[in-house]
Design a protein around this motif. Structure first.
Motif, PDB file in Angstrom:
ATOM      1  N   ARG A 157       0.854  -1.220   0.000  1.00 32.82           N
ATOM      2  CA  ARG A 157       0.000   0.000   0.000  1.00 32.82           C
ATOM      3  C   ARG A 157       0.874   1.249   0.000  1.00 32.82           C
ATOM      4  NH1 ARG A 157      -3.791  -2.933   2.889  1.00 32.82           N
ATOM      5  NH2 ARG A 157      -2.671  -2.653   4.830  1.00 32.82           N
ATOM      6  N   GLY A 158       1.922   1.209   0.796  1.00 34.48           N
ATOM      7  CA  GLY A 158       2.846   2.352   0.879  1.00 34.48           C
ATOM      8  C   GLY A 158       3.500   2.643  -0.460  1.00 34.48           C
ATOM      9  N   ALA A 159       3.866   1.571  -1.174  1.00 35.61           N
ATOM     10  CA  ALA A 159       4.572   1.736  -2.451  1.00 35.61           C
ATOM     11  C   ALA A 159       3.676   2.371  -3.507  1.00 35.61           C
ATOM     12  CB  ALA A 159       5.089   0.382  -2.932  1.00 35.61           C
ATOM     13  N   ARG A 160       2.352   2.239  -3.311  1.00 36.84           N
ATOM     14  CA  ARG A 160       1.432   2.858  -4.263  1.00 36.84           C
ATOM     15  C   ARG A 160       1.345   4.377  -4.041  1.00 36.84           C
ATOM     16  NH1 ARG A 160      -1.996  -1.571  -4.477  1.00 36.84           N
ATOM     17  NH2 ARG A 160      -1.273  -2.393  -6.451  1.00 36.84           N
ATOM     18  N   LEU A 161       1.597   4.764  -2.784  1.00 36.53           N
ATOM     19  CA  LEU A 161       1.513   6.196  -2.455  1.00 36.53           C
ATOM     20  C   LEU A 161       2.826   6.901  -2.745  1.00 36.53           C
ATOM     21  CD1 LEU A 161      -0.354   5.883   0.945  1.00 36.53           C
ATOM     22  CD2 LEU A 161      -1.311   6.475  -1.296  1.00 36.53           C
TER      23      LEU A 161
END
Ligand code: 5AD
Ligand code: SF4
Length: 439
Positions: A116-120
């Motif tokens: 999820r973090g990598a998408r942000l």
């Protein structure tokens, strides 16, 4: 919102296969679903190997191929896990612009958050200096006939050529209760054979329970038919372990015992802790104790300063010890290992010539060993349908030979006695025998 769909491609050894299952479990528990193909995935993870440079190059080229899928699917997350992730950390993300996520071994538990973090905000890098985590799987409802169970992680041997102790950290054993629970759960869901895996399983240690004792405890599990283990280190293989292979009915008659080289000078430079004659003694003792024992090995050619005479020592050992099979490798220098300081002075052509000579010798021996099985009976655990030949099922003998047998009358998970009627280098071709298992 659409659930995350993950695709994991696994490179390298059995430890990585196990780790990929663990990662799949973590992601599934967070609500993600497996994707059949990379093109259907919202997150692609490549579980990488660092043992040789070639494995690392292959991973990079796969990552670049996957990055091209982003054209159709801009929100695709591409991540690297495993040995390369652990070894290179942020250097990897800096070098390869297509990578969104780099997660080392201790980050597997938190992968859903990291994705999820990598998408942000990409790239996300999660590695610790020295991994400590231990993983246990909770087997799914449907399991396979054969399964791996990691019993220890890391390695303390520091063979001078090897990157493993630097990436997988210090040797640590899983509590024996967890291992036995995992095996029991697999068995209750249909698994018949487990392979206990670790970099050096012979040095397993959990309080009073050493590896020989662990084999005894696993052997007591009702419904389990076969136990295998890998990898053994010659300096830690005890008489007790050899006797357990002989005495415990479920433990298969197969030992994978990497030799690496037949030259004492090379073995000392490799920091292997034994001489060629020590190794030969162990193999002779093990074969004397267990006449049916199959012994396989790993061989490395072209280690720094390896002269023709050193290599001939390796050929001599192959010739004398007549392994059932051998995995052969050309030395590949690894950054940060002791051997890196020795240079890489054996030219590639020489390495290749030696590799081919060793392979040719071993192929001849393997073929002879296979031919000697013609007309004999073997016990085959049926693992799966043959992908290529509809009329056959595939399985393995206790000595770990791959075998095929006509499918009528045999079921997956069943152990049958079979007559060997012909053999190729990789496969025993069998027919049904009138004898029953145990008769
Ligand atoms: N180069 C080539 N082969 C290697 N292996 C380990 N490290 C290297 C290296 N740097 C081989 C050893 C080991 C097997 C798993 O891989 O033979 O037993
Ligand atoms: Fe590497 Fe040696 Fe450990 Fe095997 S035993 S993982 S070759 S350091």
């Amino acid at each position: 919102m659409e659930p995350e769909r993950f695709y994991i491609e696994t490179h390298g050894c059995q430890m990585n296969l196990y780790d990929s299952q663990f990662i799949a479990e973590v992601l599934a528990r967070a609500g993600s679903q497996p994707a059949e193909r990379p093109g259907d995935a919202s997150v692609i993870l490549v579980n990488t190997c660092s043992v040789r440079e070639r494995a690392e190059r292959k991973a990079i080229s796969r990552l670049r191929e996957f990055a091209a899928l982003r054209k159709r699917n801009p929100s695709l997350v591409i991540g690297v896990v495993g040995c390369m992730a652990q070894r290179l950390g942020s250097r990897l993300a800096e070098r390869e612009s297509g990578i969104d996520l780099v997660a080392g071994f201790d980050a597997y538990h938190t992968l859903p958050d990291l994705i999820r973090g990598a998408r942000l905000r990409r790239p996300v890098v999660a590695t610790v200096a020295e991994p400590r985590a231990l993983y246990s799987l909770r087997p799914a409802e449907q399991t396979t006939v054969t399964a791996f169970v990691t019993i220890m992680q890391g390695c303390d041997n520091f063979c001078s050529y090897c990157i493993v102790p630097y990436v997988r950290g210090r040797e640590r054993s899983k509590p024996h209760g967890d291992i036995l629970d995992e095996v029991r759960r697999l068995v209750s869901r249909g698994t018949k054979e487990v392979t206990l895996i670790g970099q050096n399983v012979n040095s397993y240690s959990d309080g009073e329970v050493d590896f020989a004792r662990l084999l005894e405890l696993a052997n007591d599990i009702e419904g389990l038919e076969r136990i295998r283990f890998t990898t053994s280190h010659p300096k830690d293989l005890t008489v007790g372990i050899v006797e357990r292979i002989r005495d415990l009915p479920r433990v298969c008659e197969h030992l994978h015992l990497p030799l690496q080289s037949g030259s004492d000078r090379m073995l000392a430079l490799m920091n292997r802790g034994y001489a060629a004659s020590d190794y030969a003694k162990i193999v002779r003792f093990a074969r004397h104790t267990i006449p049916a024992l199959a012994v396989t090995t790993d061989i490395m050619v072209g280690f720094p300063t390896e002269a023709e005479a050193d290599f001939e020592g390796t050929l001599r050992m192959l010739d004398e010890l007549r392994f059932d099979a051998a995995f052969m490798f050309r030395y590949s220098p690894r950054e940060g290992t002791q051997a890196e300081n020795l240079g890489d002075d054996v030219p590639l052509e020489t390495k290749t010539r030696r590799l081919n000579a060793a392979i040719a010798l071993q192929n001849r021996i393997t073929d002879e060993k296979k031919s000697a099985l013609l007309g004999k009976q073997v016990e085959v655990l049926i693992e799966r349908e043959s992908g290529k030949e509809q009329a056959f099922m595939l399985g393995r003998t206790r000595e770990n030979w791959l075998a095929k047998i006509p499918r009528e009358g045999v079921r997956k998970g069943e152990t049958v006695v079979a007559d060997v009627i012909s053999a190729t280098r990789w496969m025993l071709c069998c027919d049904h025998s009138s004898r029953k298992v145990g008769a």
